[in-house]
Structures are given as structure tokens and as C-alpha cells.
Design a protein around this motif. Sequence first.
Motif, PDB file in Angstrom:
ATOM      1  N   GLY A 182       1.045  -1.330   0.039  1.00 12.52           N
ATOM      2  CA  GLY A 182      -0.246   0.182  -0.303  1.00 12.52           C
ATOM      3  C   GLY A 182       0.700   1.362   0.512  1.00 12.52           C
ATOM      4  O   GLY A 182       0.861   2.482   0.211  1.00 12.52           O
ATOM      5  N   GLN A 183       2.104   0.873  -0.492  1.00 16.63           N
ATOM      6  CA  GLN A 183       2.984   2.447  -0.450  1.00 16.63           C
ATOM      7  C   GLN A 183       3.812   2.737  -1.263  1.00 16.63           C
ATOM      8  O   GLN A 183       4.446   1.323  -1.767  1.00 16.63           O
ATOM      9  N   VAL A 184       3.719   3.597  -2.502  1.00 14.60           N
ATOM     10  CA  VAL A 184       4.852   3.801  -3.418  1.00 14.60           C
ATOM     11  C   VAL A 184       6.393   3.460  -3.209  1.00 14.60           C
ATOM     12  O   VAL A 184       6.785   4.039  -2.421  1.00 14.60           O
ATOM     13  N   MET A 185       6.860   2.839  -3.371  1.00 12.45           N
ATOM     14  CA  MET A 185       8.123   2.781  -3.634  1.00 12.45           C
ATOM     15  C   MET A 185       9.214   3.715  -4.578  1.00 12.45           C
ATOM     16  O   MET A 185       9.894   4.367  -4.190  1.00 12.45           O
ATOM     17  N   ALA A 186       8.368   3.601  -5.764  1.00  7.25           N
ATOM     18  CA  ALA A 186       9.005   4.405  -6.754  1.00  7.25           C
ATOM     19  C   ALA A 186       8.340   4.495  -7.892  1.00  7.25           C
ATOM     20  O   ALA A 186       7.375   3.707  -8.173  1.00  7.25           O
ATOM     21  N   ALA A 187       8.174   5.462  -8.428  1.00 11.97           N
ATOM     22  CA  ALA A 187       7.707   6.045  -9.817  1.00 11.97           C
ATOM     23  C   ALA A 187       8.544   7.112 -11.056  1.00 11.97           C
ATOM     24  O   ALA A 187       9.236   7.802 -10.463  1.00 11.97           O
ATOM     25  N   ILE A 188       8.312   6.301 -11.825  1.00 12.91           N
ATOM     26  CA  ILE A 188       8.688   7.895 -13.117  1.00 12.91           C
ATOM     27  C   ILE A 188       6.844   8.564 -13.824  1.00 12.91           C
ATOM     28  O   ILE A 188       6.835   7.427 -14.357  1.00 12.91           O
ATOM     29  N   ALA A 189       7.395   9.420 -13.924  1.00 16.62           N
ATOM     30  CA  ALA A 189       6.066   9.967 -15.362  1.00 16.62           C
ATOM     31  C   ALA A 189       6.558  10.461 -15.858  1.00 16.62           C
ATOM     32  O   ALA A 189       7.230  11.533 -16.161  1.00 16.62           O
ATOM     33  N   ASP A 190       6.221  10.001 -17.285  1.00 17.39           N
ATOM     34  CA  ASP A 190       6.347  10.478 -18.498  1.00 17.39           C
ATOM     35  C   ASP A 190       5.634  10.967 -19.213  1.00 17.39           C
ATOM     36  O   ASP A 190       4.646  10.554 -19.294  1.00 17.39           O
ATOM     37  N   ALA A 191       5.374  12.875 -18.871  1.00 19.26           N
ATOM     38  CA  ALA A 191       4.880  13.780 -19.824  1.00 19.26           C
ATOM     39  C   ALA A 191       4.718  15.056 -19.844  1.00 19.26           C
ATOM     40  O   ALA A 191       4.974  15.689 -20.411  1.00 19.26           O
ATOM     41  N   HIS A 192       5.904  13.578 -21.286  1.00 21.23           N
ATOM     42  CA  HIS A 192       6.831  14.313 -22.367  1.00 21.23           C
ATOM     43  C   HIS A 192       6.116  15.525 -23.156  1.00 21.23           C
ATOM     44  O   HIS A 192       5.980  16.728 -24.027  1.00 21.23           O
ATOM     45  N   GLY A 193       5.057  14.275 -23.061  1.00 23.57           N
ATOM     46  CA  GLY A 193       3.662  14.982 -24.826  1.00 23.57           C
ATOM     47  C   GLY A 193       2.855  16.084 -23.628  1.00 23.57           C
ATOM     48  O   GLY A 193       2.979  17.181 -24.652  1.00 23.57           O
ATOM     49  N   LEU A 194       2.657  15.709 -22.596  1.00 27.51           N
ATOM     50  CA  LEU A 194       1.740  17.201 -21.886  1.00 27.51           C
ATOM     51  C   LEU A 194       2.686  18.854 -21.761  1.00 27.51           C
ATOM     52  O   LEU A 194       2.432  19.716 -22.066  1.00 27.51           O
ATOM     53  N   GLU A 195       4.762  18.262 -21.677  1.00 24.66           N
ATOM     54  CA  GLU A 195       4.452  19.444 -21.148  1.00 24.66           C
ATOM     55  C   GLU A 195       5.512  19.946 -22.631  1.00 24.66           C
ATOM     56  O   GLU A 195       5.415  21.682 -22.691  1.00 24.66           O
ATOM     57  N   ALA A 196       5.032  18.958 -24.072  1.00 27.47           N
ATOM     58  CA  ALA A 196       5.564  19.684 -25.081  1.00 27.47           C
ATOM     59  C   ALA A 196       4.509  20.614 -26.025  1.00 27.47           C
ATOM     60  O   ALA A 196       4.492  21.676 -26.793  1.00 27.47           O
ATOM     61  N   ALA A 197       3.514  20.809 -24.933  1.00 32.47           N
ATOM     62  CA  ALA A 197       1.563  21.220 -25.985  1.00 32.47           C
ATOM     63  C   ALA A 197       2.298  22.724 -25.215  1.00 32.47           C
ATOM     64  O   ALA A 197       1.583  23.096 -26.030  1.00 32.47           O
ATOM     65  N   GLY A 198       2.595  22.246 -24.125  1.00 27.71           N
ATOM     66  CA  GLY A 198       2.476  23.864 -23.414  1.00 27.71           C
ATOM     67  C   GLY A 198       1.261  25.071 -23.321  1.00 27.71           C
ATOM     68  O   GLY A 198       0.376  24.211 -23.133  1.00 27.71           O
ATOM     69  N   ALA A 199       0.774  26.064 -24.397  1.00 27.54           N
ATOM     70  CA  ALA A 199      -0.088  26.811 -23.577  1.00 27.54           C
ATOM     71  C   ALA A 199      -1.170  26.035 -24.832  1.00 27.54           C
ATOM     72  O   ALA A 199      -1.789  26.763 -24.497  1.00 27.54           O
ATOM     73  N   GLN A 200      -0.673  24.865 -25.634  1.00 32.37           N
ATOM     74  CA  GLN A 200      -1.943  25.519 -25.956  1.00 32.37           C
ATOM     75  C   GLN A 200      -2.720  24.499 -26.114  1.00 32.37           C
ATOM     76  O   GLN A 200      -3.977  24.764 -26.236  1.00 32.37           O
ATOM     77  N   ILE A 201      -2.444  23.406 -24.464  1.00 32.17           N
ATOM     78  CA  ILE A 201      -3.959  22.894 -24.144  1.00 32.17           C
ATOM     79  C   ILE A 201      -5.370  24.120 -23.737  1.00 32.17           C
ATOM     80  O   ILE A 201      -5.916  23.290 -23.085  1.00 32.17           O
ATOM     81  N   LEU A 202      -4.592  25.016 -23.280  1.00 29.86           N
ATOM     82  CA  LEU A 202      -5.168  26.257 -22.006  1.00 29.86           C
ATOM     83  C   LEU A 202      -6.082  26.912 -23.392  1.00 29.86           C
ATOM     84  O   LEU A 202      -7.251  28.054 -23.062  1.00 29.86           O
ATOM     85  N   ALA A 203      -6.296  27.292 -25.291  1.00 28.38           N
ATOM     86  CA  ALA A 203      -6.294  27.572 -25.503  1.00 28.38           C
ATOM     87  C   ALA A 203      -7.525  28.356 -25.668  1.00 28.38           C
ATOM     88  O   ALA A 203      -7.990  29.131 -25.801  1.00 28.38           O
ATOM     89  N   PRO A 204      -8.964  27.097 -25.012  1.00 26.90           N
ATOM     90  CA  PRO A 204     -10.517  27.037 -24.995  1.00 26.90           C
ATOM     91  C   PRO A 204     -10.292  28.208 -24.056  1.00 26.90           C
ATOM     92  O   PRO A 204     -11.891  28.630 -23.674  1.00 26.90           O
ATOM     93  N   LEU A 205      -9.148  28.536 -23.097  1.00 27.82           N
ATOM     94  CA  LEU A 205     -10.194  29.500 -21.920  1.00 27.82           C
ATOM     95  C   LEU A 205      -9.370  30.591 -22.329  1.00 27.82           C
ATOM     96  O   LEU A 205     -10.204  31.464 -21.669  1.00 27.82           O
ATOM     97  N   GLU A 206      -8.441  30.382 -23.577  1.00 26.50           N
ATOM     98  CA  GLU A 206      -8.114  31.961 -23.286  1.00 26.50           C
ATOM     99  C   GLU A 206      -8.848  32.837 -24.577  1.00 26.50           C
ATOM    100  O   GLU A 206      -8.882  33.970 -24.852  1.00 26.50           O
ATOM    101  N   HIS A 207      -9.087  32.018 -25.460  1.00 29.04           N
ATOM    102  CA  HIS A 207      -9.217  32.402 -26.308  1.00 29.04           C
ATOM    103  C   HIS A 207     -10.822  32.029 -27.127  1.00 29.04           C
ATOM    104  O   HIS A 207     -11.600  32.354 -28.529  1.00 29.04           O
ATOM    105  N   GLY A 208     -12.018  31.368 -26.492  1.00 32.80           N
ATOM    106  CA  GLY A 208     -12.775  30.262 -26.578  1.00 32.80           C
ATOM    107  C   GLY A 208     -12.501  29.581 -26.717  1.00 32.80           C
ATOM    108  O   GLY A 208     -11.978  28.569 -27.052  1.00 32.80           O
ATOM    109  N   PRO A 209     -14.266  28.988 -26.883  1.00 33.84           N
ATOM    110  CA  PRO A 209     -15.371  28.948 -26.357  1.00 33.84           C
ATOM    111  C   PRO A 209     -15.868  29.010 -23.897  1.00 33.84           C
ATOM    112  O   PRO A 209     -16.540  29.045 -23.509  1.00 33.84           O
ATOM    113  N   LEU A 210     -14.235  28.099 -23.521  1.00 36.94           N
ATOM    114  CA  LEU A 210     -15.017  28.195 -22.657  1.00 36.94           C
ATOM    115  C   LEU A 210     -13.964  29.640 -22.015  1.00 36.94           C
ATOM    116  O   LEU A 210     -14.740  30.013 -20.438  1.00 36.94           O
TER     117      LEU A 210
END
Length: 296
Positions: free
Chosen positions: A103-131
Motif C-alpha cells: 500500500g505504499q509507493v516505493m518508486a515512480a516515473i512520470a513520462d509527461a513529455h507530450g503534455l509538457e511539449a504541448a504547453g500553452a496550446q492546451i489552454l487555448a479554449p480558456l484564453e480564446h474561447g469558447p470557455l
Amino acid sequence: MTKNSIICIGSVLWDVIGRTDTAMALGDDVAGRITRIPGGVALNIAIGLAAYGMQPVLLTMIGRDAEGADLLAFCEKRGMNCDHIFRSSEWPTDHYMAIEAQGQVMAAIADAHGLEAAGAQILAPLEHGPLGDAAAPYQGVVALDGNLTEALLAYIADAPAFQAADLRIAPASPGKATRLCPLLHHPMASLYVNRREAYLIAGQAPDLSATEAAEALIAAGAARVIVTDGAGLTVDAKAGAETVTGTPPQVTATRATGAGDRFMAAHIAAETGGASRKEAQIFALNEAAAYVAGKD
């Protein structure tokens, strides 16, 4: 968007988790079970919110690969709004890998390179509509995942499109906790951190209690912090208001990955539904304990 909609920004990926009931030390090779399940901080929170009757709206990056298609199908089946997800042919769908023992995490690796590379592009709906946009910023709840890059989190802290949002922020892991420092001064930000993450963000010594760590973050300029400490005390500190504390029910842990995300989802759902800070804390602690014990 509906009155139950909550925007979830951050990692949506595949979790590969190895679990064993055997105690482990460095270099051990033991029997256990390996599973692949949808995960990532933003998705874990969204799954919890959906279970409480909310409608998560996902802002993330998912690759245009077979794993991405499977992940998207899972999210849509769970009733999540996937209309604004940034899809990429350039980067594969992200992954997270962890090993849990008793029940305890001994080790972990996060491969979020795609999310990091996409950067601000994921925020477009909040900055330029429709959200939303800078002229008419989104005014609802935003669950923000600390898996974003330090530069993007710093950008969000000052971006006009986020100034009216009720920001609920998770650091993702102690190793990424200090990425949240620029968000400390956002006037409507609530940080959901464990005790270790709290003292790292505050730049304090590791012997701080959960209460002391929460107080240090408020003194550093945070508007509100919720500090958990495993089976120990949970502290909800808010500038200019009474501090609320509570202890989770004692359970036998069968899993650990995602417990903090379930706590955060339950807490947000309760407060969105009108619960007081104390009521929301009790509900979230009970829900997180049930999750750790293996109940969905």
C-alpha cells in the motif's frame, strides 16, 4: 458547459502500476500484479468528480495513437467533456509507472513529455474561447495539475483568463511541488498538498507538522491550503479564517496511487454542492480512506 461543469487541466495518461503484498527493498524482485489503467492527476480528479455527479471538462494533450484513442474512449464513456482536448500526431500519449508495496509507493516515473511539449496550446479554449478569454474570464472551478511545466504554471498565475477562476491546485508529486510557487499569490487559489510538498513549497525544514506547514504557506502569501499527512492530521488553513483540522478513518491500505486525487475530487464536489469547510473535509477524508482500502 453546465452548472456542474468543472475544468480539469493537466495530465491524462496511462498508469502502469505494479502492486505487491510483500515488503520491498532496493533491488528486490517479488511476485505481484501489474495493471494498466487510465490515470494522471487531472484524469484521476475528473474520474472522482464524475462519480460525484459533476461534469469534468478536460484540457490536456492526448496523442493521435492507439493508446490515445483508447484513453479518449474511456473518458467519453465516463461522461467527461473531451471537446477541447488538444490532440497531437507529434507526441505519443503519456505514461506513468509506479511500484507499490504493502500500500505504499516505493518508486515512480512520470513520462509527461507530450503534455509538457504541448504547453500553452492546451489552454487555448480558456484564453480564446469558447470557455473564456481575457475580456470575459472563466469564473468557475478549475482543477489544475502540477504536471504542467514551471513556465506554464507561472504564466497561468498571472494570465488574465485565470484571474476570476476558483483555482484548485495539486502539485502532482513532491519532486514537482516547487513548480507551484508562482501560484501562491493567486487570490483565488487553493493548494492541495501533502505535508512534504507543503514544507518544500514554503522552503521550510522537513520536521514541520501539517499545521506548521499550512501556517508557513499562509504566511508566504497563499490564500488557502489543504495539507494532508497520510493517516495523520489534515489541515485546511485559509487567510483570515479559522483553521479546520481532521483525521482520516484508519483503514488497511491496498493502494496508494491516486489517493490524494480522490481526496481533492471529493472535497471540490462537496464544497461545490454547498458543504461547509468542515463538512467537505470530513467527506473527503472518508472518501479517500475508502479509496485507499480498495473501494471505488
